[in-house]
Design an enzyme around this catalytic site. Structure first.
Site, PDB file in Angstrom:
ATOM      1  N   ASP A  99      19.183  16.361  -8.640  1.00  0.00           N
ATOM      2  CA  ASP A  99      18.079  16.622  -7.720  1.00  0.00           C
ATOM      3  C   ASP A  99      16.795  16.715  -8.540  1.00  0.00           C
ATOM      4  O   ASP A  99      16.648  17.616  -9.374  1.00  0.00           O
ATOM      5  CB  ASP A  99      18.377  17.948  -6.988  1.00  0.00           C
ATOM      6  CG  ASP A  99      17.293  18.301  -5.981  1.00  0.00           C
ATOM      7  OD1 ASP A  99      16.225  17.665  -6.006  1.00  0.00           O
ATOM      8  OD2 ASP A  99      17.526  19.222  -5.181  1.00  0.00           O
ATOM      9  N   MET A 100      15.884  15.759  -8.315  1.00  0.00           N
ATOM     10  CA  MET A 100      14.644  15.713  -9.114  1.00  0.00           C
ATOM     11  C   MET A 100      13.792  16.976  -8.943  1.00  0.00           C
ATOM     12  O   MET A 100      12.918  17.249  -9.758  1.00  0.00           O
ATOM     13  CB  MET A 100      13.825  14.480  -8.738  1.00  0.00           C
ATOM     14  CG  MET A 100      13.333  14.481  -7.315  1.00  0.00           C
ATOM     15  SD  MET A 100      12.634  12.899  -6.888  1.00  0.00           S
ATOM     16  CE  MET A 100      12.435  13.079  -5.122  1.00  0.00           C
ATOM     17  N   HIS A 132       5.324   8.766  -2.266  1.00  0.00           N
ATOM     18  CA  HIS A 132       4.705   8.619  -0.932  1.00  0.00           C
ATOM     19  C   HIS A 132       5.631   9.108   0.188  1.00  0.00           C
ATOM     20  O   HIS A 132       5.229   9.157   1.343  1.00  0.00           O
ATOM     21  CB  HIS A 132       4.206   7.186  -0.697  1.00  0.00           C
ATOM     22  CG  HIS A 132       5.275   6.163  -0.513  1.00  0.00           C
ATOM     23  ND1 HIS A 132       5.029   4.899  -0.032  1.00  0.00           N
ATOM     24  CD2 HIS A 132       6.599   6.216  -0.747  1.00  0.00           C
ATOM     25  CE1 HIS A 132       6.148   4.215   0.014  1.00  0.00           C
ATOM     26  NE2 HIS A 132       7.119   4.994  -0.406  1.00  0.00           N
ATOM     27  N   ASP A 135      19.437   9.859  -9.242  1.00  0.00           N
ATOM     28  CA  ASP A 135      19.315   9.894  -7.768  1.00  0.00           C
ATOM     29  C   ASP A 135      20.342  10.875  -7.228  1.00  0.00           C
ATOM     30  O   ASP A 135      21.156  11.419  -7.991  1.00  0.00           O
ATOM     31  CB  ASP A 135      19.500   8.483  -7.161  1.00  0.00           C
ATOM     32  CG  ASP A 135      18.676   8.301  -5.881  1.00  0.00           C
ATOM     33  OD1 ASP A 135      18.912   9.081  -4.926  1.00  0.00           O
ATOM     34  OD2 ASP A 135      17.808   7.417  -5.831  1.00  0.00           O
TER      35      ASP A 135
HETATM   36  C1  LIG Z   1      12.079   5.279  -0.981  1.00  0.00           C
HETATM   37  S1  LIG Z   1      13.468   5.353  -1.965  1.00  0.00           S
HETATM   38  C2  LIG Z   1      12.898   4.554  -3.438  1.00  0.00           C
HETATM   39  C3  LIG Z   1      14.026   3.962  -4.227  1.00  0.00           C
HETATM   40  C4  LIG Z   1      13.592   3.177  -5.439  1.00  0.00           C
HETATM   41  N1  LIG Z   1      12.757   3.924  -6.333  1.00  0.00           N
HETATM   42  C5  LIG Z   1      12.922   1.898  -4.990  1.00  0.00           C
HETATM   43  O1  LIG Z   1      11.707   1.792  -5.042  1.00  0.00           O
HETATM   44  O2  LIG Z   1      13.643   0.998  -4.549  1.00  0.00           O
HETATM   45  C6  LIG Z   1      13.500   7.047  -2.454  1.00  0.00           C
HETATM   46  C7  LIG Z   1      14.673   7.400  -3.334  1.00  0.00           C
HETATM   47  O3  LIG Z   1      14.563   8.783  -3.711  1.00  0.00           O
HETATM   48  C8  LIG Z   1      15.861   9.352  -3.692  1.00  0.00           C
HETATM   49  N2  LIG Z   1      15.757  10.806  -3.573  1.00  0.00           N
HETATM   50  C9  LIG Z   1      15.389  11.520  -2.472  1.00  0.00           C
HETATM   51  N3  LIG Z   1      15.430  12.841  -2.758  1.00  0.00           N
HETATM   52  C10 LIG Z   1      15.815  12.960  -4.057  1.00  0.00           C
HETATM   53  C11 LIG Z   1      16.032  14.064  -4.932  1.00  0.00           C
HETATM   54  N4  LIG Z   1      15.833  15.318  -4.501  1.00  0.00           N
HETATM   55  N5  LIG Z   1      16.423  13.821  -6.194  1.00  0.00           N
HETATM   56  C12 LIG Z   1      16.621  12.558  -6.638  1.00  0.00           C
HETATM   57  N6  LIG Z   1      16.417  11.467  -5.854  1.00  0.00           N
HETATM   58  C13 LIG Z   1      16.030  11.660  -4.591  1.00  0.00           C
HETATM   59  C14 LIG Z   1      16.494   8.694  -2.488  1.00  0.00           C
HETATM   60  O4  LIG Z   1      17.903   8.831  -2.489  1.00  0.00           O
HETATM   61  C15 LIG Z   1      16.010   7.261  -2.645  1.00  0.00           C
HETATM   62  O5  LIG Z   1      16.880   6.497  -3.445  1.00  0.00           O
HETATM   63  C1  LIG Z   2      16.729   6.400   5.043  1.00  0.00           C
HETATM   64  O1  LIG Z   2      15.651   5.892   5.740  1.00  0.00           O
HETATM   65  C2  LIG Z   2      14.601   5.371   5.054  1.00  0.00           C
HETATM   66  C3  LIG Z   2      14.471   5.505   3.696  1.00  0.00           C
HETATM   67  C4  LIG Z   2      13.436   4.920   3.031  1.00  0.00           C
HETATM   68  C5  LIG Z   2      12.476   4.219   3.744  1.00  0.00           C
HETATM   69  C6  LIG Z   2      11.411   3.520   3.042  1.00  0.00           C
HETATM   70  O2  LIG Z   2      11.210   2.228   3.341  1.00  0.00           O
HETATM   71  C7  LIG Z   2      10.338   1.465   2.651  1.00  0.00           C
HETATM   72  C8  LIG Z   2      10.225   0.098   2.957  1.00  0.00           C
HETATM   73  C9  LIG Z   2       9.361  -0.704   2.243  1.00  0.00           C
HETATM   74  O3  LIG Z   2       9.259  -2.023   2.573  1.00  0.00           O
HETATM   75  C10 LIG Z   2       8.616  -0.198   1.236  1.00  0.00           C
HETATM   76  C11 LIG Z   2       8.712   1.154   0.921  1.00  0.00           C
HETATM   77  O4  LIG Z   2       7.974   1.603  -0.075  1.00  0.00           O
HETATM   78  C12 LIG Z   2       9.583   1.999   1.618  1.00  0.00           C
HETATM   79  C13 LIG Z   2       9.759   3.392   1.312  1.00  0.00           C
HETATM   80  O5  LIG Z   2       9.138   3.945   0.404  1.00  0.00           O
HETATM   81  C14 LIG Z   2      10.685   4.123   2.050  1.00  0.00           C
HETATM   82  O6  LIG Z   2      10.879   5.412   1.783  1.00  0.00           O
HETATM   83  C15 LIG Z   2      12.586   4.081   5.108  1.00  0.00           C
HETATM   84  C16 LIG Z   2      13.641   4.664   5.771  1.00  0.00           C
END
Ligand SMILES: C[S@@+](CC[C@H](N)C(=O)[O-])C[C@H]1O[C@@H](n2cnc3c(N)ncnc32)[C@H](O)[C@@H]1O
Ligand SMILES: COc1ccc(-c2oc3cc(O)cc(O)c3c(=O)c2O)cc1
Length: 365
Positions: A251-252, A269, A230
């Site tokens: 950075d992915m 998504h 991450d």
């Molecule tokens: C919606 S969250 C999902 C987190 C985790 N997979 C989950 O389902 O709980 C998206 C994650 O992608 C990470 N992310 C965003 N851009 C990224 C990048 N360029 N490289 C690696 N990680 C990244 C964010 O910091 C965040 O932790």
């Molecule tokens: C930094 O602000 C945000 C980051 C991530 C998200 C967000 O929130 C949710 C919440 C859920 O209940 C399910 C999900 O799959 C996600 C996300 O994918 C996602 O990116 C919102 C604000």
């Protein structure tokens, strides 16, 4: 020309009221979580009369009569149970408790301390920053221009990640929501999809946040050595709670470390089709470097699968609106996924719609 009957017109008027005031259902749910009602009912053994519930919640006496209105609405909407009890039987608090409200499968998911408590997801979905952005959606639609930004950024002058960077309360809300969603999903992945991890000895969870999912996988499948990739500010300071889970900052878009399997849970998504192709290409390169023919595992929605219920479809299209509002990204149907997979150089895939509104997708080079 056939005229609409009065009965039909009145029914549709009621339908319209349901939709226009439907936001009060979300806000009543928000209040119930903030007031700690699911936990209070849990402490009372799963159900309580209104007087017992108000004393447990320590509400001021002036507000106690109004609790019945909130509970009645939430029960009608299927969030709590309501059981009428014999009014002649005196209750501990003097006989006013003619209805007992209780937990049902929906509100049981909001009890804290249980394995999967989804209250943080409710609080994030109903957070003021999200609500303010949703009130600007129509203006966002009317605005034209290159370099368009999502409604969230239009409303707040920054992206959700920008806001999380300085608003510690919002940051905590997002982290708790994503963590609780992962704990919930992890239980089900381990239960429903164990075979996905057969033969996998190393896995990298790309965009894996604080490692909740990777840790659950490492615990359930000791043969899998996990790492979490991450962004630096996310993994900085995260302490691994399992000897088989390590963290890497990166950075992915640039580089994904080699592994038998790459996991992407609720990551794609958040991104456009073009960015998904870039991310998946890096993931394909990562699995090609191992001794085995590896795979990419995606946990995300596949909208409109025929095996899904109407509730699942509704949840998917609501999440799609949320993704559009926050990131101008989307939930995808199978055909959109397929196009991305092929462009990223994968030859075949398998979708298992076994995680409610999400599916588990396995991708092969
Ligand atoms: C919606 S969250 C999902 C987190 C985790 N997979 C989950 O389902 O709980 C998206 C994650 O992608 C990470 N992310 C965003 N851009 C990224 C990048 N360029 N490289 C690696 N990680 C990244 C964010 O910091 C965040 O932790
Ligand atoms: C930094 O602000 C945000 C980051 C991530 C998200 C967000 O929130 C949710 C919440 C859920 O209940 C399910 C999900 O799959 C996600 C996300 O994918 C996602 O990116 C919102 C604000």
């Amino acid at each position: 020309m056939a005229t609409t009957s009065s009965a039909e017109l009145l029914q549709t008027e009621a339908e319209l009221v349901r939709h226009s005031l439907g936001y009060l259902k979300s806000m009543a749910l928000h209040s119930a979580v903030k007031l700690g009602i699911p936990d209070a009912l849990h402490r009372c053994g799963g159900a309580a009369s209104l007087p017992d519930l108000s004393s447990t919640l320590a509400l001021p006496c002036s507000k106690r009569p109004y609790l019945s209105r909130l509970m009645k609405m939430l029960a009608v909407e299927g969030i709590f149970t309501a059981v009428a009890v014999d009014v002649d039987v005196p209750t501990a608090s003097g006989g006013e408790g003619s209805v007992r409200y209780g937990l049902n499968p929906v509100s049981r998911l909001l009890v804290s301390g249980s394995g999967a408590c989804l209250s943080p997801c409710v609080l994030m979905g109903t957070s003021p920053l999200f609500l303010e952005a949703s009130l600007r959606l129509h203006q966002w639609f009317q605005r034209d221009g290159q370099g368009d930004q999502p409604a969230f950024a239009m409303a707040h002058g920054e992206s959700p990640y920008g806001a999380a960077g300085h608003d510690t309360e919002f940051n905590a809300l997002v982290n708790e929501a994503m963590g609780s969603d992962s704990r919930h999903m992890a239980e089900l992945v381990v239960r429903e999809c164990a075979e996905v991890f057969t033969g996998v000895t190393s896995l990298v969870d790309v965009g894996g946040g604080n490692g909740t999912m990777a840790t659950a996988i490492a615990k359930a499948f000791p043969h899998v050595k996990c790492s979490v990739l991450d962004l630096p500010h996310v993994v900085q300071g995260v302490v691994s709670t399992h000897e088989s889970v390590e963290f890497a900052a990166g950075d992915m878009m640039e580089y994904v470390p080699p592994a038998d399997a790459v996991l992407l849970k609720c990551v794609l998504h958040n991104w456009s089709d073009e960015d998904c192709v870039k991310i998946l290409t890096k993931c394909r390169e990562a699995i090609a470097q191992g001794a085995k023919a590896g795979k990419v595992i995606i946990i995300d929605a596949v909208v409109g699968s025929p095996s899904h219920s109407q509730q699942v479809l509704e949840a998917q299209v609501l999440m799609d609106m949320q993704m559009m509002m926050l990131f101008m990204s989307k939930e995808r149907e199978e055909l959109s996924w397929q196009k991305i997979f092929m462009e990223a150089g994968f030859s075949h895939y398998k979708i298992q719609p076994v995680l409610g509104m999400r599916s588990i997708i396995q991708l092969y080079p």
